[in-house]
Scaffold this motif. Structure first.
Motif, PDB file in Angstrom:
ATOM      1  N   ASN B 179       0.771  -1.318  -0.103  1.00  0.00           N
ATOM      2  CA  ASN B 179       0.034   0.089  -0.143  1.00  0.00           C
ATOM      3  C   ASN B 179       0.730   1.326  -0.064  1.00  0.00           C
ATOM      4  O   ASN B 179       0.496   2.185  -0.655  1.00  0.00           O
ATOM      5  CB  ASN B 179      -0.952  -0.009   1.126  1.00  0.00           C
ATOM      6  CG  ASN B 179      -2.044  -1.066   1.065  1.00  0.00           C
ATOM      7  OD1 ASN B 179      -2.511  -1.239  -0.262  1.00  0.00           O
ATOM      8  ND2 ASN B 179      -2.789  -1.555   2.174  1.00  0.00           N
ATOM      9  N   GLU B 180       2.108   1.159   0.609  1.00  0.00           N
ATOM     10  CA  GLU B 180       2.898   2.486   1.010  1.00  0.00           C
ATOM     11  C   GLU B 180       3.918   2.539  -0.150  1.00  0.00           C
ATOM     12  O   GLU B 180       4.377   3.673  -0.160  1.00  0.00           O
ATOM     13  CB  GLU B 180       3.309   2.297   2.349  1.00  0.00           C
ATOM     14  CG  GLU B 180       2.553   2.487   3.207  1.00  0.00           C
ATOM     15  CD  GLU B 180       2.383   4.048   3.880  1.00  0.00           C
ATOM     16  OE1 GLU B 180       3.182   4.498   4.333  1.00  0.00           O
ATOM     17  OE2 GLU B 180       1.202   4.549   3.478  1.00  0.00           O
ATOM     18  N   HIS B 209      12.998   9.424   0.049  1.00  0.00           N
ATOM     19  CA  HIS B 209      14.291   9.350   0.437  1.00  0.00           C
ATOM     20  C   HIS B 209      14.239   9.438   1.972  1.00  0.00           C
ATOM     21  O   HIS B 209      14.934   8.860   2.774  1.00  0.00           O
ATOM     22  CB  HIS B 209      14.947  10.583   0.086  1.00  0.00           C
ATOM     23  CG  HIS B 209      15.056  10.411  -1.727  1.00  0.00           C
ATOM     24  ND1 HIS B 209      14.349  11.479  -2.264  1.00  0.00           N
ATOM     25  CD2 HIS B 209      15.700   9.484  -2.550  1.00  0.00           C
ATOM     26  CE1 HIS B 209      14.784  10.991  -3.527  1.00  0.00           C
ATOM     27  NE2 HIS B 209      15.358  10.171  -3.718  1.00  0.00           N
ATOM     28  N   LYS B 227       9.100   3.026   1.272  1.00  0.00           N
ATOM     29  CA  LYS B 227       7.845   3.828   0.763  1.00  0.00           C
ATOM     30  C   LYS B 227       8.070   4.407  -0.533  1.00  0.00           C
ATOM     31  O   LYS B 227       9.303   4.680  -1.089  1.00  0.00           O
ATOM     32  CB  LYS B 227       7.607   5.070   1.683  1.00  0.00           C
ATOM     33  CG  LYS B 227       6.434   5.574   1.894  1.00  0.00           C
ATOM     34  CD  LYS B 227       6.374   6.485   3.042  1.00  0.00           C
ATOM     35  CE  LYS B 227       5.207   7.358   3.177  1.00  0.00           C
ATOM     36  NZ  LYS B 227       5.237   8.100   4.177  1.00  0.00           N
ATOM     37  N   GLU B 230       6.585  10.330  -3.556  1.00  0.00           N
ATOM     38  CA  GLU B 230       5.572  10.985  -3.850  1.00  0.00           C
ATOM     39  C   GLU B 230       5.433  11.333  -5.375  1.00  0.00           C
ATOM     40  O   GLU B 230       4.441  11.978  -5.940  1.00  0.00           O
ATOM     41  CB  GLU B 230       5.263  12.188  -2.998  1.00  0.00           C
ATOM     42  CG  GLU B 230       6.465  13.145  -3.172  1.00  0.00           C
ATOM     43  CD  GLU B 230       6.221  14.330  -2.217  1.00  0.00           C
ATOM     44  OE1 GLU B 230       5.274  14.993  -2.039  1.00  0.00           O
ATOM     45  OE2 GLU B 230       7.064  14.318  -1.237  1.00  0.00           O
TER      46      GLU B 230
END
Lengths: 196, 263
Positions: B179-180, B209, B227, B230
């Motif tokens: 999900n992340e 980062h 992660k 974005e």
């Protein structure tokens, strides 16, 4: 069901950054270099550009010494856009300015923002997750975030690259004004880190 | 004459004051025609200053080296030593402190005439501490083609930095979307969990980062939960980068390419 999935996806993106593109731009009120309170809501009905600024950062210098930033400021404000230059450098850190210094520096560079906003606590910078100087945002007349990212397509400190680069802010504005979706709404900003 | 001297002194002073200085160096003084050797940009930083890796992280700019060779000579891919991580008030950068060599292998033509040849290079960097100073440098180095192999005075620096270049030992692994972000599984990395592990993505738009990478060890596999960036607009087919594994005082780096599984 589709709608539900879209909402979940939006939530997932939201949790990684601050304000996902196409959602409401975070509201704020800051004092400008002349001492007036300025709120994002004051400009509903107009496009608003937010420019994160540290006049001593060499990447900012690249875009000011070449007149690139000032030319864009004049072009867009000439089309009714509100241009807010925001300084989030903390006191004692590089680029930190009081109102008088901000006006003096900007006048010396013949800059043409609508206002220079002082954010020495970094509160607004962090709300937008402003990472670098410059880091550019475009807000729609309805207050939605349309663009979040780099000034242009060539990350470098060399002003000779500017004519070869695609200006993402201008492109986003022209697409939005033409009723199109912004084709590249989020890019990776480049520059010095914001001196919070 | 005096003006030239003053200018020269000013230039030296400016160089000494600069946070990063540049030299072009070669691993040899003399090689035989047809042999290969190494050339490098040497970037020397003042204490606390750093320059950046090919992916600089959340801010900064990649360091560059552009080598001009004599006609017919060939140059290999630029080799980047394993980067280090810097935390600048919550923003994470990847780069180098003190000194770094960005090196590449040069192949001389077997048909080249013996004699002295000049190699030149242009370099650029952004050096940062709290503030940042961009720099540009030019360098020249001479290499003789002759009937001997004579290492240069800089040969030891090449040896030292060659150890920092990520190895291409075949590690296998995969990236499973979560999900992340991704769960990265990489093996073989020995019999026990390392003290530390970190994955430096080669693209600045693949992974966050700043997010912590959760490291675990499962049945001989290193597992990293990372992660998504974005700025990652679509899921890539593979995630490339450098895995750094620390055991005690040993810091090993591997070049890794992980296929992304489709969900």
């Amino acid at each position: 069901m589709n709608l539900m999935l879209t909402c979940l996806a939006a939530l997932a993106i939201g949790s990684t950054g601050t304000a996902p593109v196409n959602s409401a731009a975070p509201t704020f009120t800051l004092t400008d270099a002349k001492g007036a309170k300025v709120s994002l809501e004051d400009f509903r009905g107009k496009y608003v550009v937010l420019e994160w600024w540290n006049y001593q950062c060499p990447i900012v210098v690249k875009h000011y010494s070449s007149q690139n930033m000032q030319n864009l400021q004049r072009k867009l404000t000439g089309e009714g856009v509100v241009w807010l230059t925001i300084c989030s450098s903390a006191p004692g850190k590089q680029g930190n300015v009081d109102g008088a210094k901000a006006l003096e520096v900007m006048a010396g560079q013949k800059g043409a923002p609508t206002s220079i906003l002082l954010d020495p606590t970094g509160e607004v910078g962090k709300k937008y997750d402003a990472k670098t100087t410059p880091h550019m945002f475009l807000v729609s007349p309805k207050g939605e975030l349309l663009y979040d990212g780099a000034i242009d397509s060539i990350p470098s400190s060399n002003a000779a690259d500017i004519p070869k680069a695609e200006n993402y802010v201008l492109k986003a504005f022209e697409e939005a004004k033409g009723g199109k979706a912004v084709s590249n709404p989020k890019t990776r900003p480049y520059g010095c880190n914001v001196k919070y | 004459m005096i003006a030239t001297l003053v200018a020269a002194v000013a230039l030296v002073a400016a160089q000494q004051d600069a946070p990063c200085t540049f030299r072009l160096i070669a691993s040899v003084e003399t090689v035989k025609p047809g042999a290969s050797f190494w050339i490098a940009g040497e970037y020397t930083m003042k204490p606390e200053w750093h320059v950046y890796w090919l992916n600089p992280g959340d801010s900064g700019l990649p360091t560059t080296l552009d080598v001009q060779l004599p006609e017919g000579w060939k140059i290999g891919k630029l080799q980047w030593p394993a980067p280090h991580k810097f935390d600048a008030g919550g923003l994470i950068n990847y780069g180098y402190e003190r000194k770094v060599l960005l090196m590449a292998e040069v192949q001389t033509p077997a048909t080249a005439k013996p004699g002295s040849y000049a190699l030149a290079a242009k370099a650029s960097w952004l050096a940062c501490k709290e503030e940042c100073v961009p720099g540009q440098g030019q360098g020249r180095v001479k290499v003789t083609l002759g009937d001997a192999v004579r290492p240069s005075g800089d040969a030891a620096a090449f040896e030292a930095f060659r150890k920092e270049i990520p190895t291409r030992t075949k590690l296998t692994g995969r990236a499973m979307p979560t999900n992340e972000g991704y769960r990265l599984e990489i093996q073989p990395l020995g019999d026990s969990a390392p003290d530390e592990a970190y994955f430096y993505a080669a693209s600045g738009e693949a992974l966050s980062h700043a997010a912590k990478q959760a490291v675990s060890w499962s049945a001989g596999k290193l597992v990293l939960d990372v992660k998504r960036s974005e700025y990652s607009s679509k899921t890539p087919e593979e995630i490339r980068g450098v895995l750094v594994v620390v055991r005690g005082k040993e810091r090993l780096a591997y070049e890794v390419s992980l296929g992304v599984l489709t969900r």
